[in-house]
Design an enzyme around this catalytic site. Sequence first.
Site, PDB file in Angstrom:
ATOM      1  N   GLU A 133      -4.152  -6.076  -5.729  1.00  0.00           N
ATOM      2  CA  GLU A 133      -2.823  -6.456  -6.180  1.00  0.00           C
ATOM      3  C   GLU A 133      -2.898  -6.931  -7.629  1.00  0.00           C
ATOM      4  O   GLU A 133      -3.787  -7.678  -8.006  1.00  0.00           O
ATOM      5  CB  GLU A 133      -2.248  -7.558  -5.288  1.00  0.00           C
ATOM      6  CG  GLU A 133      -1.989  -7.073  -3.865  1.00  0.00           C
ATOM      7  CD  GLU A 133      -1.223  -8.077  -3.040  1.00  0.00           C
ATOM      8  OE1 GLU A 133      -0.303  -8.724  -3.586  1.00  0.00           O
ATOM      9  OE2 GLU A 133      -1.531  -8.208  -1.848  1.00  0.00           O
ATOM     10  N   PHE A 192      -8.287   0.955  -1.453  1.00  0.00           N
ATOM     11  CA  PHE A 192      -9.078  -0.110  -2.061  1.00  0.00           C
ATOM     12  C   PHE A 192      -8.339  -0.665  -3.276  1.00  0.00           C
ATOM     13  O   PHE A 192      -8.901  -0.798  -4.364  1.00  0.00           O
ATOM     14  CB  PHE A 192     -10.464   0.411  -2.447  1.00  0.00           C
ATOM     15  CG  PHE A 192     -11.229   1.001  -1.290  1.00  0.00           C
ATOM     16  CD1 PHE A 192     -11.907   0.184  -0.407  1.00  0.00           C
ATOM     17  CD2 PHE A 192     -11.228   2.372  -1.069  1.00  0.00           C
ATOM     18  CE1 PHE A 192     -12.600   0.723   0.668  1.00  0.00           C
ATOM     19  CE2 PHE A 192     -11.918   2.927  -0.007  1.00  0.00           C
ATOM     20  CZ  PHE A 192     -12.607   2.096   0.876  1.00  0.00           C
ATOM     21  N   CYS A 195      -5.389  -9.156   2.479  1.00  0.00           N
ATOM     22  CA  CYS A 195      -6.529  -8.362   2.971  1.00  0.00           C
ATOM     23  C   CYS A 195      -7.699  -9.201   3.455  1.00  0.00           C
ATOM     24  O   CYS A 195      -8.075  -9.136   4.627  1.00  0.00           O
ATOM     25  CB  CYS A 195      -6.996  -7.400   1.880  1.00  0.00           C
ATOM     26  SG  CYS A 195      -5.815  -6.097   1.508  1.00  0.00           S
ATOM     27  N   LYS A 240      15.622  -2.614   2.131  1.00  0.00           N
ATOM     28  CA  LYS A 240      14.537  -2.239   1.224  1.00  0.00           C
ATOM     29  C   LYS A 240      14.739  -0.814   0.710  1.00  0.00           C
ATOM     30  O   LYS A 240      14.571  -0.545  -0.484  1.00  0.00           O
ATOM     31  CB  LYS A 240      13.191  -2.360   1.938  1.00  0.00           C
ATOM     32  CG  LYS A 240      11.986  -2.138   1.041  1.00  0.00           C
ATOM     33  CD  LYS A 240      10.692  -2.167   1.832  1.00  0.00           C
ATOM     34  CE  LYS A 240      10.359  -3.542   2.324  1.00  0.00           C
ATOM     35  NZ  LYS A 240       9.008  -3.604   2.944  1.00  0.00           N
ATOM     36  N   VAL A 282       0.831  -1.208   0.000  1.00  0.00           N
ATOM     37  CA  VAL A 282       0.000   0.000   0.000  1.00  0.00           C
ATOM     38  C   VAL A 282       0.863   1.254   0.000  1.00  0.00           C
ATOM     39  O   VAL A 282       0.627   2.202  -0.753  1.00  0.00           O
ATOM     40  CB  VAL A 282      -0.957   0.000   1.206  1.00  0.00           C
ATOM     41  CG1 VAL A 282      -1.693   1.334   1.317  1.00  0.00           C
ATOM     42  CG2 VAL A 282      -1.951  -1.143   1.092  1.00  0.00           C
TER      43      VAL A 282
END
Length: 444
Positions: free
Chosen positions: A156, A153, A261, A35, A11
């Site tokens: 993926e 919302f 999710c 990362k 996200v």
Amino acid sequence: MRVTVIGTGYVGLVTGVCLAEIGHEVVCLDIDEKKITALQQGFSSIYEPGLEEVMQRNQMENRLSFTGDYTVGCKEAEVIIIAVGTPSNPDGSANLSFIKDAAENIAVNMKRNHTIIVTKSTVPVGTNQRIKQWIAGRLPLSLDFEIASNPEFLREGSAIEDTFQTDRIIIGTDSEVAAKKLMNLYEPINAPVLLTSIQSAEMIKYASNAFLATKISFINEIANLCEKLGADIGEVAAGMGMDKRIGPLFLQAGIGYGGSCFPKDTSALVQISGEVEHRFDLLESVINVNSRQQVKLVQKALAHFGSIKNKKAAVLGLSFKPNTDDIREAASLEVIEKLLQQQVDIVVYDPVAIQSVRSIFGDRISYASSVEEAVRKKDMAFIITEWEEIKTSQLENLVREMNDPVIFDGRNCFDLRETEKVKMDYISIGRRPVLNRSAKIPII
């Protein structure tokens, strides 16, 4: 507008890159040094079609940067977006430790007055008020801030499209200043904006995911009933979907939902309900149906063969859905584990998720570099994820490589009329079996 996004997971990274793309000056912050180093060098930390290209372009145009330093990330930000993970605790509740750490670090490092703190992470109702308390407890008295809930919302595999062509933007806040600022932030996207209370915005995310999960479990239960009654779930779903009150989306029967999710959010909503003494019977059933559905193909294999001990199987598709490398709560993990319990020799294939699965199963299973290699000399194949290259495979070529071909299709990738032309047994979800290889009719 100067924006900082805390958390460079799915996200957070997508949000930061897309906000930079519409012209904002964005800093993405993460405490994972490896990362951040990779992101600074232009390498995306997640697999998402098109994301790395957009990220690199905005880095070159100096609208997007990455840091592991809260001081750098927070001191000049007008808007700070919290997008860290909220994994499940053992009891199904949301773990808010990363949220709390982010809030306390914001308080210590924020220097600008009236900064807007936005929660994009999925959090239980009431969490934003706790964030406000955590920040206020450490913030100098000379500074003030506003809070808002702004749930995401994103799907993926299509996250960039979902950002720029979203159905709605939800802004939950009690502050008119924050509402106007966030409406300006998203104005270039030109999407409908719904202003709500903070609590309603928090609930909208959970309610949306719970409803979609319910729709998936419902159609899978109808599919299981179709198998017993001789109906075809494809035809049934098509007829249902023509009703505008129902719609065609999320009516594809299969082996259940997975990912980061739906499993987490449905469990969390059940836990939230319990905390206010409300038993969410419907959602508990949705979770139970999905758990059973994920191993449906193994049950079908046992019914078809009687015993699958020492048989050789290909598992095609490992990610929880196509166009992502995410294997969280993926049906493939349950299928592989159940097959191993039956002492099946397993070879797996996925275009992008092989390494993630290898880190879990190691040398307990084997790994292929193509669909054709995976099915070669196998007794059966399990289709778990409907990757395009799997759906477009020529059945004749696949079965030619197999010993005595039986395909268990968990995503109904192939038209039954096409499977009838090939010498194989083809068993899918909610449809009649096609038995061209044997006369045996599986009992499910």
